[in-house]
Write an enzyme that holds these catalytic residues in place. Structure first.
Site, mmCIF file in Angstrom:
data_model
loop_
_atom_site.group_PDB
_atom_site.id
_atom_site.type_symbol
_atom_site.label_atom_id
_atom_site.label_comp_id
_atom_site.label_asym_id
_atom_site.label_seq_id
_atom_site.Cartn_x
_atom_site.Cartn_y
_atom_site.Cartn_z
ATOM 1 N N SER A 194 40.570 70.520 78.743
ATOM 2 C CA SER A 194 39.871 71.664 78.121
ATOM 3 C C SER A 194 40.882 72.387 77.243
ATOM 4 O O SER A 194 41.330 73.488 77.532
ATOM 5 C CB SER A 194 39.293 72.590 79.186
ATOM 6 O OG SER A 194 40.305 73.239 79.909
ATOM 7 N N HIS A 246 36.764 69.575 84.346
ATOM 8 C CA HIS A 246 37.637 68.859 85.278
ATOM 9 C C HIS A 246 36.874 68.184 86.414
ATOM 10 O O HIS A 246 37.486 67.655 87.339
ATOM 11 C CB HIS A 246 38.681 69.818 85.875
ATOM 12 C CG HIS A 246 39.618 70.372 84.854
ATOM 13 N ND1 HIS A 246 40.438 71.437 85.091
ATOM 14 C CD2 HIS A 246 39.867 69.982 83.577
ATOM 15 C CE1 HIS A 246 41.148 71.698 83.999
ATOM 16 N NE2 HIS A 246 40.815 70.831 83.072
ATOM 17 N N GLU A 294 37.867 76.710 87.324
ATOM 18 C CA GLU A 294 38.821 76.729 88.448
ATOM 19 C C GLU A 294 38.574 77.918 89.366
ATOM 20 O O GLU A 294 38.488 79.061 88.903
ATOM 21 C CB GLU A 294 40.255 76.808 87.894
ATOM 22 C CG GLU A 294 40.575 75.611 87.017
ATOM 23 C CD GLU A 294 41.920 75.712 86.303
ATOM 24 O OE1 GLU A 294 42.775 76.505 86.734
ATOM 25 O OE2 GLU A 294 42.089 74.997 85.313
ATOM 26 N N GLU A 304 42.189 68.250 89.256
ATOM 27 C CA GLU A 304 43.357 68.994 89.742
ATOM 28 C C GLU A 304 43.428 69.026 91.260
ATOM 29 O O GLU A 304 44.121 69.868 91.852
ATOM 30 C CB GLU A 304 43.353 70.406 89.146
ATOM 31 C CG GLU A 304 43.458 70.355 87.629
ATOM 32 C CD GLU A 304 43.667 71.712 86.964
ATOM 33 O OE1 GLU A 304 43.570 72.743 87.658
ATOM 34 O OE2 GLU A 304 43.946 71.725 85.754
ATOM 35 N N ASP A 343 39.630 80.579 86.645
ATOM 36 C CA ASP A 343 39.802 80.223 85.234
ATOM 37 C C ASP A 343 38.421 79.828 84.728
ATOM 38 O O ASP A 343 37.908 78.762 85.088
ATOM 39 C CB ASP A 343 40.796 79.060 85.062
ATOM 40 C CG ASP A 343 40.970 78.681 83.588
ATOM 41 O OD1 ASP A 343 40.352 79.339 82.726
ATOM 42 O OD2 ASP A 343 41.725 77.721 83.309
ATOM 43 N N GLU A 369 41.218 83.961 84.089
ATOM 44 C CA GLU A 369 41.793 83.327 82.891
ATOM 45 C C GLU A 369 40.656 82.940 81.941
ATOM 46 O O GLU A 369 39.565 82.571 82.396
ATOM 47 C CB GLU A 369 42.552 82.082 83.359
ATOM 48 C CG GLU A 369 43.282 81.317 82.283
ATOM 49 C CD GLU A 369 43.973 80.096 82.908
ATOM 50 O OE1 GLU A 369 44.441 80.182 84.064
ATOM 51 O OE2 GLU A 369 44.009 79.057 82.247
ATOM 52 N N ASP A 412 44.750 81.670 77.908
ATOM 53 C CA ASP A 412 45.254 80.286 77.872
ATOM 54 C C ASP A 412 44.854 79.683 76.522
ATOM 55 O O ASP A 412 45.663 79.686 75.581
ATOM 56 C CB ASP A 412 44.670 79.516 79.061
ATOM 57 C CG ASP A 412 44.902 78.020 78.986
ATOM 58 O OD1 ASP A 412 45.756 77.588 78.189
ATOM 59 O OD2 ASP A 412 44.238 77.252 79.721
ATOM 60 N N LYS A 469 52.187 76.834 78.821
ATOM 61 C CA LYS A 469 52.154 75.380 78.944
ATOM 62 C C LYS A 469 53.062 74.808 77.853
ATOM 63 O O LYS A 469 52.771 74.967 76.656
ATOM 64 C CB LYS A 469 50.728 74.867 78.728
ATOM 65 C CG LYS A 469 49.720 75.277 79.806
ATOM 66 C CD LYS A 469 48.301 75.016 79.308
ATOM 67 C CE LYS A 469 47.285 75.037 80.449
ATOM 68 N NZ LYS A 469 45.895 75.040 79.920
ATOM 69 N N HIS A 476 50.671 73.810 84.818
ATOM 70 C CA HIS A 476 50.516 72.364 84.610
ATOM 71 C C HIS A 476 49.397 72.111 83.598
ATOM 72 O O HIS A 476 48.814 73.047 83.068
ATOM 73 C CB HIS A 476 50.157 71.706 85.948
ATOM 74 C CG HIS A 476 48.791 72.138 86.460
ATOM 75 N ND1 HIS A 476 48.074 71.433 87.388
ATOM 76 C CD2 HIS A 476 48.010 73.225 86.144
ATOM 77 C CE1 HIS A 476 46.928 72.042 87.621
ATOM 78 N NE2 HIS A 476 46.861 73.124 86.894
ATOM 79 N N LYS A 528 50.731 77.955 88.304
ATOM 80 C CA LYS A 528 49.409 77.385 88.572
ATOM 81 C C LYS A 528 49.565 75.883 88.441
ATOM 82 O O LYS A 528 49.883 75.388 87.359
ATOM 83 C CB LYS A 528 48.444 77.960 87.534
ATOM 84 C CG LYS A 528 47.092 77.363 87.509
ATOM 85 C CD LYS A 528 46.209 78.050 86.472
ATOM 86 C CE LYS A 528 45.810 77.044 85.431
ATOM 87 N NZ LYS A 528 44.558 77.350 84.748
#
Ligand code: PGA
Ligand code: ZN
Length: 425
Positions: free
Chosen positions: A42, A162, A171, A212, A249, A292, A319, A344, A372, A395
């Site tokens: 994403s 995900h 998330e 994840e 998130d 997030e 993000d 990141k 990550h 995270k």
């Protein structure tokens, strides 16, 4: 100091079974080290370019062009350079690439070299990678910082891009804020994770996991995910809101249709104001301390609104909004968007630029969360980055699956070997 004698890259595979770049750097005294780069699903539209071959091999996902760029173009430029001089190495990479988004060489090529240079330098000096990262931070900023162990956000229930379920929010994370040290962080998180598995089984929900490592069941609503997590914290005899908090998130860009935030799993759609109210109702009802990408990456008015409305009582993390890019981040700071930034490496493509963005956050009182990607490898550089720069949070997925666990295991080792490095509040 030792000089670089050889730079070599090969194609390896990430946790989704997709090709990625591994790079080895060798010094003239024979010391060598490798690093590998991760990959997002994403992704923010303004991230540095991940160069893919787009041919008939590996479903177009091969990275042989990025590897050729390392082996034939960038690597030869670095021969004879001091590996410890990270700023110089990264500048050579950035200058040769010559674009704003690394689209000529690929950010996967530049990052693989940048990270491998840091690894080999730390090994050559016989110090930990986090100590070396801290020195690079001092070289770049002229400042020193304290080491600390980051508080993790464990993504124990996966949705969005995900997972293959009907949950829209990407998330659902637990934050063991009340733990006294990293050993307790891991104990609580692992016990909660396995209690969540039992609860899901008891309801005949799937316990298969997403990218994840978090569970990815179909649920009645997004809110049910939070209820299940609260139940699993309580089943662990811990107190939600005291011992353990919750972070989300949304990755909202993925379900914004240009006008509305469309939650298919809830059969609801909201405009920016209504979505802000929905999220505000969630933080009022549940111990959610961090959200997030609450808004779409281009919904500047929505970001301004939510930051004004709940930014004082909740960490709001950019993000896709900031993509670890100092210039994009600075524009967001000027507009008063969010109050924290996700970091990141591969969104920007070198260590130097990543650290410059972290420094910019510090100068503007934004919190940093080292992160990550959903496609990962066994490379644990982000754990050392978090410790070396004293970033208060990390995270890196669920307490499950080696691509995620490798990072947490590295932090356990650091805590065990260094009595003076304490868990951040
Ligand atoms: P990505 O997801 O690595 O797929 O972009 C992680 C995140 O959105 O934080
Ligand atoms: Zn995100």
């Amino acid at each position: 100091m030792s000089k670089i004698s050889d730079v070599k890259a090969i194609q390896v595979f990430d946790s989704r079974g997709i090709p990625t770049v591994a790079c080895e750097i060798k010094l003239d005294n024979g010391v060598f080290a490798t690093a590998m780069v991760p990959s997002g699903a994403s992704t923010g539209s303004k991230e540095a370019l991940e160069l893919r071959d787009n041919d008939s091999n590996y479903h177009g996902k091969g990275v042989l062009n990025a590897i050729s760029n390392i082996n034939n173009k960038l690597g030869p430029l670095l021969k004879g350079k001091e590996s410890e001089n990270q700023i110089e190495i990264d500048k050579i990479l950035v200058d040769y690439d010559g674009t704003n988004d690394k689209s000529s060489m690929g950010a996967n090529a530049t990052l693989a070299i940048s990270l491998a240079a840091a690894h080999v330098s730390a090994k050559n000096k016989n110090i930990n990678l986090y100590e070396h990262f801290s020195r690079i931070y001092s070289d770049i900023t002229g400042k020193r910082n304290k080491y600390s162990l980051p508080m993790p956000m464990f993504n124990i229930l996966n949705g969005g891009e995900h997972a293959d379920n009907n949950v829209d929010i990407q998330e659902f994370m637990i934050v063991p804020s009340g733990a006294k040290d990293f050993v307790q962080v891991m104990k609580w998180s692992m016990e909660i994770y396995h209690n969540l598995k039992k609860i899901l089984s008891s309801k005949n929900y799937s316990t298969a996991v997403g990218d994840e490592g978090g569970f990815a069941p179909n649920l009645k609503s997004n809110e049910e995910a939070i209820e299940l997590i609260i139940a699993s914290i309580e089943a662990t005899k811990l107190k939600p809101g005291e011992d353990v908090n919750i972070a989300l998130d949304c990755a909202a860009t993925e379900f914004f249709d240009g006008n509305n935030y469309v939650l298919d799993g809830d059969n609801q759609k909201y405009n920016s104001e209504e979505f802000t109210e929905y999220l505000e109702s969630l933080i009022t009802k549940y111990p959610i301390i961090s959200i997030e990408d609450a808004m779409d990456e281009n919904d500047t008015d929505g970001w301004k609104m939510i930051t004004k409305k709940i930014g004082k009582k909740c960490q709001l993390v950019g993000d896709d909004l900031f993509v670890t890019n100092k210039n994009i981040f600075q524009e967001g700071i000027n507009e008063k968007l969010a109050n924290s930034i996700l970091i990141k490496f591969n969104q920007v493509g070198t260590i130097t630029e990543t650290i410059e963005t972290i420094n910019c956050a510090r100068e503007n009182n934004y919190k940093c969360i080292i992160s990550h990607r959903s496609g990962e490898t066994e490379d644990t550089s982000i754990s050392d980055l978090a410790v070396g720069l004293g970033a208060s949070q990390i995270k890196t997925g669920a307490p499950c699956r080696s691509d995620r666990i490798a990072k947490y295991n590295r932090l356990l080792w650091i805590e065990d070997k260094s009595n003076d490095i304490l868990l951040d509040e």
